[in-house]
Scaffold this motif. Structure first.
Motif, PDB file in Angstrom:
ATOM      1  N   LYS A  24       0.814  -1.210   0.000  1.00 36.19           N
ATOM      2  CA  LYS A  24       0.000   0.000   0.000  1.00 36.19           C
ATOM      3  C   LYS A  24       0.857   1.273   0.000  1.00 36.19           C
ATOM      4  O   LYS A  24       0.426   2.317  -0.513  1.00 36.19           O
ATOM      5  CB  LYS A  24      -0.955  -0.010   1.197  1.00 36.19           C
ATOM      6  N   ALA A  25       2.052   1.202   0.547  1.00 32.80           N
ATOM      7  CA  ALA A  25       2.966   2.342   0.416  1.00 32.80           C
ATOM      8  C   ALA A  25       3.283   2.577  -1.056  1.00 32.80           C
ATOM      9  O   ALA A  25       3.411   3.728  -1.505  1.00 32.80           O
ATOM     10  CB  ALA A  25       4.245   2.082   1.206  1.00 32.80           C
ATOM     11  N   ALA A  26       3.385   1.512  -1.815  1.00 35.12           N
ATOM     12  CA  ALA A  26       3.594   1.636  -3.262  1.00 35.12           C
ATOM     13  C   ALA A  26       2.402   2.315  -3.923  1.00 35.12           C
ATOM     14  O   ALA A  26       2.565   3.116  -4.853  1.00 35.12           O
ATOM     15  CB  ALA A  26       3.835   0.263  -3.875  1.00 35.12           C
ATOM     16  N   VAL A  27       1.196   2.008  -3.457  1.00 35.35           N
ATOM     17  CA  VAL A  27      -0.016   2.637  -3.994  1.00 35.35           C
ATOM     18  C   VAL A  27       0.034   4.147  -3.758  1.00 35.35           C
ATOM     19  O   VAL A  27      -0.261   4.946  -4.657  1.00 35.35           O
ATOM     20  CB  VAL A  27      -1.273   2.032  -3.350  1.00 35.35           C
ATOM     21  N   GLU A  28       0.417   4.556  -2.559  1.00 33.80           N
ATOM     22  CA  GLU A  28       0.460   5.981  -2.232  1.00 33.80           C
ATOM     23  C   GLU A  28       1.489   6.711  -3.099  1.00 33.80           C
ATOM     24  O   GLU A  28       1.209   7.803  -3.619  1.00 33.80           O
ATOM     25  CB  GLU A  28       0.776   6.161  -0.743  1.00 33.80           C
ATOM     26  N   ALA A  29       2.660   6.130  -3.280  1.00 31.62           N
ATOM     27  CA  ALA A  29       3.693   6.768  -4.092  1.00 31.62           C
ATOM     28  C   ALA A  29       3.248   6.878  -5.545  1.00 31.62           C
ATOM     29  O   ALA A  29       3.438   7.918  -6.208  1.00 31.62           O
ATOM     30  CB  ALA A  29       4.991   5.978  -3.997  1.00 31.62           C
ATOM     31  N   THR A  30       2.636   5.820  -6.051  1.00 33.98           N
ATOM     32  CA  THR A  30       2.178   5.818  -7.440  1.00 33.98           C
ATOM     33  C   THR A  30       1.135   6.900  -7.679  1.00 33.98           C
ATOM     34  O   THR A  30       1.162   7.599  -8.707  1.00 33.98           O
ATOM     35  CB  THR A  30       1.592   4.441  -7.791  1.00 33.98           C
ATOM     36  N   SER A  31       0.231   7.070  -6.741  1.00 32.70           N
ATOM     37  CA  SER A  31      -0.859   8.034  -6.911  1.00 32.70           C
ATOM     38  C   SER A  31      -0.342   9.461  -6.970  1.00 32.70           C
ATOM     39  O   SER A  31      -0.782  10.268  -7.802  1.00 32.70           O
ATOM     40  CB  SER A  31      -1.871   7.873  -5.777  1.00 32.70           C
TER      41      SER A  31
END
Length: 242
Positions: free
Chosen positions: A154-161
């Motif tokens: 989910k940290a990856a999701v935040e960075a991607t967004s």
């Protein structure tokens, strides 16, 4: 003309509450689901029964062909896509020392690759002035034991967004992430004893678990005209837990 929303993971939990909320405000909703057609059909009936427009479609969010077909359906049925909410996700809990790498791969396939597949298609197809919302978790900040694999995904999701929000400059498309805290869904509750649930419910100053509707209200705000100045943000919708 009604705005058109795609909601992945729309058959249950936060995704379901979001699909119903967007349908109630007048959006035409494509309810994406992974495998449970009956639950997705229930969501469609609820939206249509309240006077809205909705259709269900199966898609594995990590499969680019299935996701493209989901967007095709939205365009063919309703004329375009204005809002994309990627609520699909899975969670496997384990200490790092014991984590099953197949479980880790499966979780990251849905949560990370799935986010890239859905947001890639959204970046190509959402009409100017639209909105994209991804779903993370407040565990990224809380950093609780046994959540490392899930929190990392989910940290990856935040960075991607955040990066996507910057890449879409000039198109008036917002990209934000909603990161709920402990929420009373089967996704969170399954496998936890009552003592654990009660303890986690007491953590936020508001002293309760979140509800799917709490998260759906935030998604609706971010994808509506009142929230359009908010862009590239992660909103920790968690009652003040962190």
């Amino acid at each position: 003309m009604a705005r058109v929303a795609i909601v992945t993971g729309g058959s249950r939990g936060i995704g379901r509450a979001t699909a119903v909320k967007l349908g109630a405000r007048g959006d035409a909703v494509v309810v994406g689901y992974a495998g449970n057609a009956d639950l997705a059909a229930e969501v469609v009936r609820e939206i249509v029964g309240a006077g809205g427009q909705a259709v269900a479609a199966q898609a594995d969010v990590a499969d680019e062909k299935q996701v493209a077909a989901l967007f095709d359906l939205a365009e063919q049925t309703y004329g375009g896509v204005d809002t994309v909410v990627n609520s699909a996700g899975i969670m496997v809990l384990s200490p790092v020392a014991d984590i099953d790498l197949d479980d880790l791969d499966r979780m990251h396939r849905t949560n990370i690759r799935g986010t890239f597949v859905v947001t890639r298609e959204a970046a190509r197809r959402v009409r100017d002035g639209g909105a994209i919302v991804t779903i993370s978790t407040s565990v990224v900040g809380l950093q609780l034991p046994s959540y490392a694999g899930y929190a990392a995904s989910k940290a990856a999701v935040e960075a991607t967004s955040l990066i996507l929000a910057r890449e879409l400059r000039g198109r008036q498309i917002t990209v934000n992430t909603v990161a709920p805290g402990p929420t009373a869904t089967s996704f969170f509750l399954d496998g936890k004893d009552q003592e654990t649930i009660d303890r986690m419910a007491k953590q936020p100053p508001l002293e309760r678990l979140g509800t799917p509707e709490d998260a759906a209200e935030m998604v609706a705000f971010l994808t509506g005209p009142q929230g359009h100045w908010i862009n590239g943000q992660t909103i920790r919708s968690n009652g003040g837990i962190i």
